[in-house]
Scaffold this motif. Sequence first.
Motif, short mmCIF file in Angstrom:
data_model
loop_
_atom_site.label_atom_id
_atom_site.label_comp_id
_atom_site.label_asym_id
_atom_site.label_seq_id
_atom_site.Cartn_x
_atom_site.Cartn_y
_atom_site.Cartn_z
N GLY A 277 -30.60 -5.53 -60.86
CA GLY A 277 -32.04 -5.77 -60.77
C GLY A 277 -32.77 -4.70 -59.98
N PHE A 278 -32.17 -4.23 -58.87
CA PHE A 278 -32.81 -3.19 -58.06
C PHE A 278 -32.59 -1.80 -58.63
CE2 PHE A 278 -32.70 -6.41 -54.55
CZ PHE A 278 -34.05 -6.36 -54.24
N PHE A 279 -31.46 -1.59 -59.30
CA PHE A 279 -31.14 -0.26 -59.83
C PHE A 279 -30.78 -0.35 -61.32
CE2 PHE A 279 -29.70 -0.52 -55.38
CZ PHE A 279 -30.55 0.41 -54.80
N PRO A 280 -31.73 -0.73 -62.17
CA PRO A 280 -31.41 -0.92 -63.59
C PRO A 280 -30.98 0.36 -64.30
CG PRO A 280 -33.79 -1.04 -63.23
CD PRO A 280 -33.14 -1.03 -61.88
N LYS A 281 -31.39 1.52 -63.75
CA LYS A 281 -31.03 2.77 -64.42
C LYS A 281 -29.53 3.04 -64.39
CE LYS A 281 -35.23 5.57 -64.36
NZ LYS A 281 -35.82 6.87 -63.99
N THR A 282 -28.82 2.41 -63.46
CA THR A 282 -27.36 2.58 -63.45
C THR A 282 -26.74 2.05 -64.72
OG1 THR A 282 -27.12 0.46 -62.28
CG2 THR A 282 -27.22 2.46 -60.94
N VAL A 283 -27.43 1.12 -65.38
CA VAL A 283 -26.95 0.56 -66.64
C VAL A 283 -27.67 1.18 -67.83
CG1 VAL A 283 -26.68 -1.57 -67.98
CG2 VAL A 283 -26.34 -1.61 -65.51
N THR A 284 -28.99 1.32 -67.72
CA THR A 284 -29.80 1.70 -68.89
C THR A 284 -29.58 3.14 -69.33
OG1 THR A 284 -31.68 2.22 -67.45
CG2 THR A 284 -31.58 0.00 -68.38
N GLU A 285 -29.27 4.03 -68.40
CA GLU A 285 -29.12 5.43 -68.79
C GLU A 285 -27.95 5.61 -69.76
OE1 GLU A 285 -28.87 7.87 -65.32
OE2 GLU A 285 -31.05 7.85 -64.97
N SER A 286 -26.83 4.97 -69.46
CA SER A 286 -25.67 5.10 -70.37
C SER A 286 -25.94 4.41 -71.70
CB SER A 286 -24.43 4.49 -69.71
OG SER A 286 -24.55 3.08 -69.55
N ILE A 287 -26.66 3.28 -71.65
CA ILE A 287 -27.00 2.57 -72.89
C ILE A 287 -27.90 3.44 -73.76
CG2 ILE A 287 -28.19 0.57 -73.86
CD1 ILE A 287 -27.39 -0.97 -71.32
N ASN A 288 -28.95 4.00 -73.16
CA ASN A 288 -29.88 4.84 -73.92
C ASN A 288 -29.20 6.05 -74.53
OD1 ASN A 288 -32.00 3.13 -73.35
ND2 ASN A 288 -32.73 4.32 -71.60
N ASP A 289 -28.32 6.70 -73.75
CA ASP A 289 -27.60 7.87 -74.27
C ASP A 289 -26.77 7.51 -75.49
OD1 ASP A 289 -28.68 9.42 -72.30
OD2 ASP A 289 -26.93 9.35 -70.98
N ALA A 290 -26.10 6.35 -75.42
CA ALA A 290 -25.26 5.93 -76.55
C ALA A 290 -26.10 5.58 -77.77
CB ALA A 290 -24.40 4.72 -76.14
N LEU A 291 -27.22 4.89 -77.57
CA LEU A 291 -28.05 4.47 -78.70
C LEU A 291 -28.79 5.65 -79.32
CD1 LEU A 291 -29.53 1.13 -77.31
CD2 LEU A 291 -27.70 1.40 -78.99
N GLU A 292 -29.22 6.59 -78.50
CA GLU A 292 -29.94 7.75 -79.04
C GLU A 292 -29.04 8.65 -79.87
OE1 GLU A 292 -31.64 9.46 -75.59
OE2 GLU A 292 -33.28 8.00 -75.45
N SER A 293 -27.73 8.53 -79.68
CA SER A 293 -26.81 9.32 -80.50
C SER A 293 -26.63 8.74 -81.89
CB SER A 293 -25.43 9.41 -79.81
OG SER A 293 -24.80 8.14 -79.76
N GLU A 294 -27.12 7.50 -82.10
CA GLU A 294 -27.05 6.86 -83.42
C GLU A 294 -28.31 7.21 -84.20
OE1 GLU A 294 -24.48 5.41 -84.45
OE2 GLU A 294 -23.37 4.91 -82.65
N PRO A 295 -28.20 7.89 -85.33
CA PRO A 295 -29.39 8.31 -86.08
C PRO A 295 -30.32 7.16 -86.45
CG PRO A 295 -27.42 9.37 -86.94
CD PRO A 295 -26.95 8.35 -85.95
N VAL A 296 -29.77 5.99 -86.72
CA VAL A 296 -30.60 4.88 -87.17
C VAL A 296 -31.59 4.48 -86.07
CG1 VAL A 296 -28.88 3.14 -86.47
CG2 VAL A 296 -30.63 2.57 -88.14
N TYR A 297 -31.16 4.52 -84.80
CA TYR A 297 -32.06 4.17 -83.71
C TYR A 297 -32.97 5.34 -83.36
CZ TYR A 297 -28.81 0.28 -83.01
OH TYR A 297 -28.04 -0.83 -83.21
N ALA A 298 -32.41 6.55 -83.29
CA ALA A 298 -33.21 7.72 -82.92
C ALA A 298 -34.35 7.94 -83.90
CB ALA A 298 -32.32 8.96 -82.84
N GLN A 299 -34.10 7.72 -85.20
CA GLN A 299 -35.11 7.93 -86.22
C GLN A 299 -36.26 6.95 -86.05
OE1 GLN A 299 -33.60 7.62 -90.20
NE2 GLN A 299 -35.51 8.28 -91.13
N VAL A 300 -35.93 5.69 -85.79
CA VAL A 300 -36.97 4.69 -85.59
C VAL A 300 -37.77 4.99 -84.34
CG1 VAL A 300 -37.38 2.25 -85.14
CG2 VAL A 300 -35.70 2.91 -86.84
N GLU A 301 -37.07 5.41 -83.30
CA GLU A 301 -37.74 5.69 -82.03
C GLU A 301 -38.74 6.84 -82.19
OE1 GLU A 301 -38.26 4.77 -77.92
OE2 GLU A 301 -37.42 3.78 -79.66
N GLU A 302 -38.42 7.83 -82.98
CA GLU A 302 -39.33 8.96 -83.20
C GLU A 302 -40.60 8.51 -83.92
OE1 GLU A 302 -37.05 11.73 -85.37
OE2 GLU A 302 -35.72 12.22 -83.71
#
Length: 427
Positions: free
Chosen positions: A402-427
């Motif tokens: 709760g106090f340091f959410p980036k310790t979890v979210t950074e790795s999640i975002n890196d993994a999801l952004e490597s998937e074209p299906v998510y990266a394309q929608v995000e763009e």
Amino acid sequence: LHLGLNGVSLPLFVMASVVGLAAGLFAAQSKAENLSRYLFCLLIMQGGLMGVFASIDILFFYFFHELALIPTFIMVGIWGGRDRNYAAMKMTIYLTLGAMLSLVGLIAIYVKSGAESFDLITLKAHLAEMPLADSVQKYAFGLLLFGFGILVSLWPLHTWAPLGYGAAPSSAAMLHAGVLKKFGLYGLVQVAIPLLPDGIGYWDNWIVWLALGNILVVGLITMAQRDLKQMIGYSSVMHMGYAFLGIAAMSVLGVGGVVLMMVAHGLTVALLFMLSTMVHHRTQTFEMSEMGGLAKKAPVLAAFFVCAMMASIGLPGPGLANFWGEISIFLAVYDFRNWLVYAVVAGIVISAIYGLRAIASVFYGEETDEFIESQKEVPVEDMSWAERVPVLILIVVMFFIGFFPKTVTESINDALESEPVYAQVEE
């Protein structure tokens, strides 16, 4: 057997280990008959849970889930409470159906891909060059959606979950509701969508309407509950609706919020099941109408319960990890279909109503005659240190995220952004 972790599986793997440790410590001090056999079943279940999130081979990913289910049925049937035989049978039927549908979907991917491998990395690379036909993706994704959906308690195929959690011994309920139920959502995020990126387009409307059933219909059912453990079980089912809406949004923000919510929800629902059992030990009942005034006798227990319930509701407070996952999902849903925000807001109101009412009924107000009578047999004492340790393990990890959410979210975002299906929608 091929094991490994990426940014999506690592937070869930750690969450599974933390919940498993707390559940094991709580079970070790229980008065269950044949305690050694009970702990043995918990260890088998824990091994399956760790294997689920560490498997790169999707056949072993499925196998470890089935391995974890076997001791679940045994623990509910032998050490469970009221209606345990009926609950164990209903869980077996529903979860076997869901497992069979998802297995057919996984085999269809293997057969139709021509990759001759169940290895997820190999399948991703192969299907990136030679994607499956649209018709294959449509039906394979449908099998995985409804197969995994049953395992996650997607409305209206959810009725096994609150019944099973209500009958299950507390440590088994902590592991199943907190960790094992995430198997289906994890399978959609990690396997189904990356391998079948066009398949979700055929089913996104289904996902939205069924998710609304979880939020609104199950939410109203949760409000009607008077049994504390049943209320927690139904609330767990209700919150899965937010996760499915985040998946339907198909963005890095939405799906990342789903993974973060799975981690936070796993910690808080396990905590609530453990604390509800501690309440039962002191009141000899789960009926909230027969409680009241427990905060005077057990102020530490009351403080922990209020903290866990506020986190479960999604209160935007310091250290309450659930808020970060839910707000990410809400923002993604607004970008996806803004009218869904009204349903989301209604869900927040429903959660606040049943959560605050539970706190008031159990811990505040006048002591009921039933509670006063139960104290003659079992004098009420506050939590011992043996009880506090597993609770503190879950709360400390929840506050850290709760106090340091980036310790979890950074790795999640890196993994999801490597998937074209998510990266394309995000763009």
